[in-house]
Scaffold this motif. Structure first.
Motif, PDB file in Angstrom:
ATOM      1  N   GLY A 125      -6.719  -7.498  -5.259  1.00 43.51           N
ATOM      2  CA  GLY A 125      -5.337  -7.254  -5.705  1.00 43.51           C
ATOM      3  C   GLY A 125      -4.446  -7.089  -4.487  1.00 43.51           C
ATOM      4  N   ARG A 126      -3.271  -7.734  -4.529  1.00 45.51           N
ATOM      5  CA  ARG A 126      -2.392  -7.729  -3.340  1.00 45.51           C
ATOM      6  C   ARG A 126      -1.000  -7.183  -3.644  1.00 45.51           C
ATOM      7  N   SER A 127      -0.906  -6.238  -4.594  1.00 46.95           N
ATOM      8  CA  SER A 127       0.426  -5.709  -4.920  1.00 46.95           C
ATOM      9  C   SER A 127       1.014  -4.989  -3.716  1.00 46.95           C
ATOM     10  N   ASN A 128       2.360  -4.926  -3.705  1.00 44.30           N
ATOM     11  CA  ASN A 128       3.042  -4.236  -2.600  1.00 44.30           C
ATOM     12  C   ASN A 128       2.777  -2.735  -2.628  1.00 44.30           C
ATOM     13  N   HIS A 138      -7.142 -11.928  -4.072  1.00 46.59           N
ATOM     14  CA  HIS A 138      -6.097 -11.880  -5.103  1.00 46.59           C
ATOM     15  C   HIS A 138      -6.379 -12.921  -6.161  1.00 46.59           C
ATOM     16  N   ILE A 139      -5.418 -13.105  -7.042  1.00 47.38           N
ATOM     17  CA  ILE A 139      -5.652 -13.964  -8.209  1.00 47.38           C
ATOM     18  C   ILE A 139      -5.956 -15.411  -7.833  1.00 47.38           C
ATOM     19  N   GLU A 140      -5.513 -15.843  -6.663  1.00 47.40           N
ATOM     20  CA  GLU A 140      -5.772 -17.227  -6.249  1.00 47.40           C
ATOM     21  C   GLU A 140      -7.057 -17.351  -5.419  1.00 47.40           C
ATOM     22  N   MET A 142      -5.049  11.450  -6.560  1.00 46.74           N
ATOM     23  CA  MET A 142      -4.790  11.366  -5.122  1.00 46.74           C
ATOM     24  C   MET A 142      -3.403  10.804  -4.821  1.00 46.74           C
ATOM     25  N   THR A 143      -2.915   9.935  -5.723  1.00 43.34           N
ATOM     26  CA  THR A 143      -1.558   9.392  -5.533  1.00 43.34           C
ATOM     27  C   THR A 143      -0.549  10.537  -5.537  1.00 43.34           C
ATOM     28  N   VAL A 144      -0.711  11.437  -6.494  1.00 46.30           N
ATOM     29  CA  VAL A 144       0.227  12.560  -6.593  1.00 46.30           C
ATOM     30  C   VAL A 144       0.071  13.487  -5.379  1.00 46.30           C
TER      31      VAL A 144
END
Ligand code: NAD
Length: 290
Positions: free
Chosen positions: A164-167, A192-194, A270-272
């Motif tokens: 996954g390559r989301s920003n 990623h998807i490709e 952990m994000t929080v």
């Protein structure tokens, strides 16, 4: 197999922050202050925002939630952000994503003062992070690094595959783990998807650490990983029965893992916690405490 317990790690980090904040308050300073903007009604966003405000209480921060209807115009939201940018009593500002379609997300991110951008999404912070400079690091990616550090998982020199390559997740975690940071110096492959399926399997099957953020329940299966792998599951997927699952076929994959994150109770927590670390840093910068 051992669990990378995000709840335990986050509680420990937030308790450390609360101790520091108590010390600052004793010396006469105000509390750190996080403001969260929520536009419209979106059930997952409601729950993320609630957990951020709850965590502010645990950390000894002031947390303010500003709600706007989904009919708010982009110009009005930008004006609100300018007001908060100028407000000396707010250290960190989050605009909860996603936003309604008529609002350009990048315009909103770009309008946040980089010194208050505790999500680390502003191009200035993303650029600084990429260059290895002091920055607010994107919270989910930073949270993953803190979790690996807490459990003393070796990262230096390891082969890490990110799916996954989301920003907001895939791209920053691939940069952070490959940078010359304390929690870094891994050899990272970003897929990623490709990415052709065979190539993806070649990579994941020899990876020491697999990090997946694709938003597809059960995407990572047992046959995709080697014995002893560390698996970090970023996915948060709500099934029809209301159950929350990650991107990993947890019950089967865990048999091969040395370490694995649960969902829930892993990366989400952990994000929080990382947002709390970033808010404390913004506050310390404001008061020249570091
Ligand atoms: P996204 O939804 O924006 O994009 C999905 C990514 O997956 C894309 O980069 C795409 O290239 C990749 N992908 C899709 N199918 C693929 C395939 N077959 N093979 C390889 N790659 C593939 O990504 P996101 O915003 O990072 O979200 C991913 C998941 O992580 C979602 O479930 C989201 O809810 C979750 N998330 C969790 C947290 C947290 O705090 N735990 C934070 C952010 C996102």
């Amino acid at each position: 197999m051992k669990l990378l317990d995000g709840k335990k790690c986050a509680e420990s980090l937030v308790a450390d922050i609360a101790r520091k904040v108590a010390g600052y308050e004793e010396s006469g300073l105000r509390k750190p202050h996080m403001t969260v903007i929520l536009v419209g009604e979106h059930a997952p966003s409601e729950s993320y925002v609630k957990s951020k405000i709850r965590s502010c209480e645990s950390a000894g921060f002031e947390g303010t939630l500003l709600r706007f209807p989904d009919t708010i115009k982009e110009a009005e939201l930008l004006e609100k952000i300018r007001e908060i940018n100028a407000d000396q009593t707010t250290d960190g500002l989050i605009v909860q994503l996603p936003l309604p379609r008529h609002i350009n997300q990048q315009h909103i991110i770009n309008a946040i003062d980089p010194e208050k951008d505790i999500d680390g999404f502003h191009p200035t912070n993303f650029g600084r992070m990429t260059l290895g400079q002091k920055a607010f690091r994107p919270a989910t990616a930073y949270g993953i690094c803190k979790l690996l550090q807490f459990y003393e998982i070796p990262v230096w020199g390891k082969h890490c595959v990110v799916i996954g390559r989301s920003n907001i997740v895939g791209k920053p975690i691939s940069i952070m783990l490959s940078n010359d940071f304390d929690i870094g110096n891994a050899t990272v492959t970003l897929t990623h998807i490709e990415t052709p399926r065979e190539l993806l399997l070649d990579e994941t099957r020899r990876a020491d650490i697999v990090i997946v953020a694709v938003g597809i329940p059960g995407f990572v299966t047992e046959d995709m990983v080697k014995e002893g792998v560390v698996v970090i599951d970023v996915g948060i997927n709500r099934l029809e029965d209301g159950k929350i699952v990650g991107d990993v076929d947890f019950e089967n994959v865990k048999k091969k893992c040395s370490w694995i994150t649960p969902v829930p109770g892993g990366v989400g927590r952990m994000t929080v916690a990382a947002l709390m670390i970033n808010t404390l840093m913004a506050y310390q910068n404001n008061f020249d405490l570091v």
